[in-house]
Design an enzyme around this catalytic site. Structure first.
Site, PDB file in Angstrom:
ATOM      1  N   HIS A  12      40.998  53.151  91.386  1.00 36.18           N
ATOM      2  CA  HIS A  12      39.888  53.882  91.519  1.00 36.18           C
ATOM      3  C   HIS A  12      39.206  53.700  92.938  1.00 36.18           C
ATOM      4  O   HIS A  12      39.445  52.696  93.652  1.00 36.18           O
ATOM      5  CB  HIS A  12      38.942  53.638  90.399  1.00 36.18           C
ATOM      6  N   GLU A  89      39.948  48.484  81.237  1.00 35.82           N
ATOM      7  CA  GLU A  89      40.005  47.029  81.748  1.00 35.82           C
ATOM      8  C   GLU A  89      39.476  46.309  80.740  1.00 35.82           C
ATOM      9  O   GLU A  89      38.823  46.708  79.783  1.00 35.82           O
ATOM     10  CB  GLU A  89      39.054  46.826  83.122  1.00 35.82           C
TER      11      GLU A  89
END
Length: 95
Positions: A12, A89
């Protein structure tokens, strides 16, 4: 003849946590202005390369920072990203 599988990993764009050198794990942090520019550039790169390197699927973490990055790529490729919970995550818990 078998088709070769190629996996492209994209991180990202820069978040406020990255900028502050903090690890947020499964929490989310918004993209910085630099991160938004990185996302736009990544989308453009995929747009330029889509004829030479077609993409069959686009998988993304459910976190907003990853989804916003994937959205730019998806738009460039004319496809919908597949949200995959397993790409979230890890939570590092309370330190």
């Amino acid at each position: 003849m078998t088709k070769e599988t190629r996996v492209i990993l994209v991180r990202h764009g820069e978040t406020t946590a990255n900028h502050e050198q903090r690890w947020y794990g499964a929490l989310d942090a918004p993209l910085t202005e630099r991160g938004r520019l990185q996302v736009q550039a990544t989308g453009e790169r995929f747009r330029r390369r889509r004829e030479q390197e077609p993409v069959d699927a686009l998988y993304v973490s459910p976190l907003p920072r990853a989804r916003s990055t994937a959205a730019a790529i998806a738009e460039a490729l004319g496809m919908e990203p597949i949200v995959e919970e397993g790409l979230r995550e890890f939570s590092i818990g309370d330190w």
